[in-house]
Design a protein around this motif. Structure first.
Motif, PDB file in Angstrom:
ATOM      1  N   ARG A   1      46.953  24.064  48.242  1.00  9.88           N
ATOM      2  CA  ARG A   1      47.952  24.858  47.518  1.00  9.88           C
ATOM      3  C   ARG A   1      47.255  25.678  46.433  1.00  9.88           C
ATOM      4  O   ARG A   1      46.475  25.148  45.650  1.00  9.88           O
ATOM      5  CB  ARG A   1      48.987  23.930  46.900  1.00  9.88           C
ATOM      6  N   THR A   2      47.560  26.969  46.353  1.00 13.43           N
ATOM      7  CA  THR A   2      47.026  27.863  45.325  1.00 13.43           C
ATOM      8  C   THR A   2      48.182  28.389  44.496  1.00 13.43           C
ATOM      9  O   THR A   2      49.079  29.051  45.028  1.00 13.43           O
ATOM     10  CB  THR A   2      46.264  29.043  45.944  1.00 13.43           C
ATOM     11  N   THR A   3      48.201  28.081  43.186  1.00 15.89           N
ATOM     12  CA  THR A   3      49.280  28.558  42.319  1.00 15.89           C
ATOM     13  C   THR A   3      48.857  29.861  41.649  1.00 15.89           C
ATOM     14  O   THR A   3      47.703  30.041  41.267  1.00 15.89           O
ATOM     15  CB  THR A   3      49.625  27.511  41.251  1.00 15.89           C
ATOM     16  N   VAL A   4      49.837  30.763  41.476  1.00 13.48           N
ATOM     17  CA  VAL A   4      49.584  32.073  40.887  1.00 13.48           C
ATOM     18  C   VAL A   4      50.594  32.294  39.766  1.00 13.48           C
ATOM     19  O   VAL A   4      51.792  32.082  39.949  1.00 13.48           O
ATOM     20  CB  VAL A   4      49.718  33.203  41.926  1.00 13.48           C
ATOM     21  N   GLY A   5      50.143  32.711  38.575  1.00 20.65           N
ATOM     22  CA  GLY A   5      51.037  32.987  37.463  1.00 20.65           C
ATOM     23  C   GLY A   5      50.251  33.322  36.211  1.00 20.65           C
ATOM     24  O   GLY A   5      49.023  33.480  36.251  1.00 20.65           O
ATOM     25  N   THR A   6      50.967  33.415  35.087  1.00 23.50           N
ATOM     26  CA  THR A   6      50.308  33.722  33.818  1.00 23.50           C
ATOM     27  C   THR A   6      49.878  32.465  33.065  1.00 23.50           C
ATOM     28  O   THR A   6      49.139  32.557  32.096  1.00 23.50           O
ATOM     29  CB  THR A   6      51.250  34.545  32.915  1.00 23.50           C
ATOM     30  N   ALA A   7      50.351  31.291  33.493  1.00 25.25           N
ATOM     31  CA  ALA A   7      49.969  30.039  32.831  1.00 25.25           C
ATOM     32  C   ALA A   7      48.485  29.768  33.046  1.00 25.25           C
ATOM     33  O   ALA A   7      47.947  29.993  34.139  1.00 25.25           O
ATOM     34  CB  ALA A   7      50.803  28.881  33.371  1.00 25.25           C
TER      35      ALA A   7
ATOM     36  N   GLU B   1      46.990  27.063  33.406  1.00 27.84           N
ATOM     37  CA  GLU B   1      46.690  26.012  34.373  1.00 27.84           C
ATOM     38  C   GLU B   1      46.836  26.482  35.825  1.00 27.84           C
ATOM     39  O   GLU B   1      46.586  25.709  36.758  1.00 27.84           O
ATOM     40  CB  GLU B   1      47.579  24.796  34.123  1.00 27.84           C
ATOM     41  N   SER B   2      47.249  27.727  36.041  1.00 24.33           N
ATOM     42  CA  SER B   2      47.366  28.245  37.410  1.00 24.33           C
ATOM     43  C   SER B   2      45.988  28.364  38.050  1.00 24.33           C
ATOM     44  O   SER B   2      44.985  28.593  37.368  1.00 24.33           O
ATOM     45  CB  SER B   2      48.046  29.618  37.397  1.00 24.33           C
ATOM     46  N   ASN B   3      45.931  28.208  39.380  1.00 26.62           N
ATOM     47  CA  ASN B   3      44.666  28.414  40.081  1.00 26.62           C
ATOM     48  C   ASN B   3      44.202  29.865  39.961  1.00 26.62           C
ATOM     49  O   ASN B   3      43.012  30.146  39.843  1.00 26.62           O
ATOM     50  CB  ASN B   3      44.817  28.052  41.566  1.00 26.62           C
ATOM     51  N   ILE B   4      45.174  30.788  40.032  1.00 24.23           N
ATOM     52  CA  ILE B   4      44.881  32.205  39.855  1.00 24.23           C
ATOM     53  C   ILE B   4      45.705  32.686  38.664  1.00 24.23           C
ATOM     54  O   ILE B   4      46.926  32.736  38.725  1.00 24.23           O
ATOM     55  CB  ILE B   4      45.223  33.025  41.118  1.00 24.23           C
ATOM     56  N   VAL B   5      45.038  33.008  37.566  1.00 28.90           N
ATOM     57  CA  VAL B   5      45.710  33.453  36.341  1.00 28.90           C
ATOM     58  C   VAL B   5      45.661  34.976  36.285  1.00 28.90           C
ATOM     59  O   VAL B   5      44.584  35.577  36.305  1.00 28.90           O
ATOM     60  CB  VAL B   5      45.033  32.859  35.087  1.00 28.90           C
ATOM     61  N   VAL B   6      46.829  35.607  36.224  1.00 27.03           N
ATOM     62  CA  VAL B   6      46.930  37.062  36.170  1.00 27.03           C
ATOM     63  C   VAL B   6      47.715  37.431  34.914  1.00 27.03           C
ATOM     64  O   VAL B   6      48.864  37.044  34.764  1.00 27.03           O
ATOM     65  CB  VAL B   6      47.631  37.637  37.418  1.00 27.03           C
ATOM     66  N   MET B   7      47.112  38.183  34.001  1.00 28.59           N
ATOM     67  CA  MET B   7      47.763  38.542  32.740  1.00 28.59           C
ATOM     68  C   MET B   7      48.607  39.788  32.935  1.00 28.59           C
ATOM     69  O   MET B   7      48.306  40.876  32.451  1.00 28.59           O
ATOM     70  CB  MET B   7      46.712  38.746  31.644  1.00 28.59           C
TER      71      MET B   7
END
Length: 514
Positions: A440-446, A448-454
């Protein structure tokens, strides 16, 4: 979608009150930009409830925008006079000031009258005189702590701290939010002789100081009992409300009432805060620190709403914008304001048949030329014996669209998942490549996400990408602004190699080794 191209947007016109005074449930419209990127309209606003606190959790589909050809019109704008309903647009995206800070000037105004700041630090009780006034603890200690806490809400801009009593004192000039800590040096002793105060004059001066900064966002935080001295007797607070509203000044009023203060007029602070921001009152000075945290949260939580309105009543003159009215609604909240609208001419849709006939005729002509050329250049075929007829093979089925599949790499039969990744092709992190996790790959601004996007339009937990036995699957996990694959909003989608998808304002391309 245009999104936010800079930290703040231009203040195109002052916000004006229209109609009756603000209701308990309202949307306070802080700024409207309808001149920078027509037909996009950006609105910065505070939807507040009965308690004056900011309404949380509103999504793009909750915000609706209607127009008025003239700010004073009672009937909203319609596309055609015979239309039953007015022209309404729903918001495309919703963001917050916390994610994309607007350039800000904040002025914290603290009352310095002795009755408010107290005198317990230098006055000791006289055991031999039971009629002597007891020392006052006052609110200075807690007002200073509250000022430091509120200043931390400014992420892009400057903060000043001024005091007032009978005179106005610019204690700390505009500087960094961190410099507000110097207010700790202010003592009760400094205000020993201040028995009077000029509330109206002080607030008027503070508003003027904020206007002179020319910052897109102007915030006035008042920590006071709101009582006017003898020199302001008979004055009303309404002109101050109008002046602040015209200048786009937000006012957050924190009131401390001393039980021993015989003066009972407390409407000044309440009116300013309720009309222009937030009002909180207490008889416990220590509670000012709690109120400061509420103010900070409300300042950072301010909404930035983007609308696309190609059919709005845009300006008619290319060199001069026109003044229009707008009304923003979100569930049972609403607010009205006026703003300048730039010139915008909607592109006309041309006839469809030329786009079909002329390209088709051109393709047909090219095919005819190719056939003629082949016939002229091809040699005469030699006579060949007639072949024995055989049954033609059934045509092969068209290959199905290829999904990302799991590939095995080990000789022992233990399959390893294939490699997948996504590439940001547009948005704040365009050009970056992110490898997907085996499960599982999590994406978000947090963080702790695997992919952090500002991306200010992306949710803290926006989406996740799952590796399944048959490929990869994109799942929206309840984001505010949604997830889109090939321009269609989805809840889940089985990804195919080269799929384009959008989270917030960031466009991605999905890739895998197949």
């Amino acid at each position: 979608m245009l999104g936010m191209r800079k930290a703040g947007f231009a203040v195109v016109v002052s916000m004006l009150a229209m109609g009756a005074s603000a209701s308990a449930q309202q949307i306070i419209i802080r700024n409207v930009d309808a001149t920078t990127h027509p037909p996009t309209i950006l609105v910065r606003a505070d939807p507040v409830g009965d308690d004056g606190a900011l309404a949380r959790g509103l999504k793009s589909e909750d915000f609706k925008l209607t127009f008025f050809a003239k700010p004073s019109d009672e009937q909203p704008f319609k596309l055609k006079p015979k239309d039953k309903d007015p022209y309404v647009v729903v918001a495309n995206t919703v963001g917050s000031v916390q994610a994309q800070p607007v350039e800000t000037a904040m002025l914290i105004l603290i009352e310095g009258a002795r009755i408010f700041v107290g005198d317990a630090d230098y006055v000791k009780p006289d055991p031999n005189d039971p009629t002597a006034d007891a020392p006052r603890q006052g609110a200075l200690r807690y007002a200073k702590t509250a000022a430091i806490a509120v200043a931390d809400a400014v992420k892009n801009g400057q903060v000043a701290v001024h005091f007032y009593a009978s005179n106005y004192v610019e204690t700390l000039s505009f500087g960094s939010p961190q410099s507000v800590k110097e207010v700790e040096n202010v003592t009760q002793k400094q205000w020993e002789k201040e028995r009077n105060r000029g509330f109206f004059a002080a607030v008027d001066t503070a508003i003027a100081n904020l206007i002179s900064t020319n910052k897109p966002r102007k915030i006035l935080v008042i920590i006071s009992d709101g009582v006017e001295g003898a020199q302001g007797e008979g004055l009303k607070v309404d002109p101050l409300v109008d002046k602040a509203r015209l200048a786009g000044v937000e006012i957050y009023a924190l009131q401390y009432q001393d039980n021993e203060d015989p003066m009972s007029d407390r409407v000044n602070m309440k009116t300013l805060g309720r009309e222009l921001g937030l009002f909180k009152s207490t008889k416990n000075a220590a509670q000012l620190e709690t109120f400061a945290k509420l103010v900070k949260d409300q300042i950072l939580g301010q909404y930035i709403i983007e609308f696309e309105a190609p059919d709005a009543p845009w300006g008619k003159n290319k060199s001069k914008p026109d003044l229009r009215g707008i009304k923003v609604k979100a569930k049972d909240l609403e607010g009205r304001a006026e703003a300048l609208f730039a010139y915008y001419k909607k592109p006309k849709k041309g006839a469809l048949w030329p786009w079909l006939v002329f390209p088709g005729a051109g393709i047909l002509l090219i095919l005819i030329i190719i056939i003629i050329a082949k016939r002229r250049s091809a040699p005469e075929p030699m006579p060949m014996p007639m072949p024995v007829p055989v049954a033609a093979a059934a045509p092969a089925a068209a290959p199905a669209p290829q999904k990302t599949m799991m590939l095995g790499f080990s000789a022992g039969g233990d399959d390893m998942p294939m490699v997948g990744w996504i590439v940001a092709v547009a948005g704040p992190q365009a050009g970056q490549t992110f490898k997907l996790q085996p499960g599982r790959t999590t994406v978000g601004t947090a963080q702790e996400s695997n992919i952090v996007v500002m991306d200010p339009f992306m949710s803290t937990r926006h989406a996740e990408i799952l590796a399944t036995p048959v490929g990869w699957q994109l799942i929206d996990v309840g984001s505010t602004n949604g997830s889109f694959v090939n321009s269609k909003r989805i809840k889940s989608h089985d990804l195919v190699d080269n799929d384009a998808f959008t989270l917030g304002k960031t466009d991605f391309k999905f890739k895998s080794i197949n």
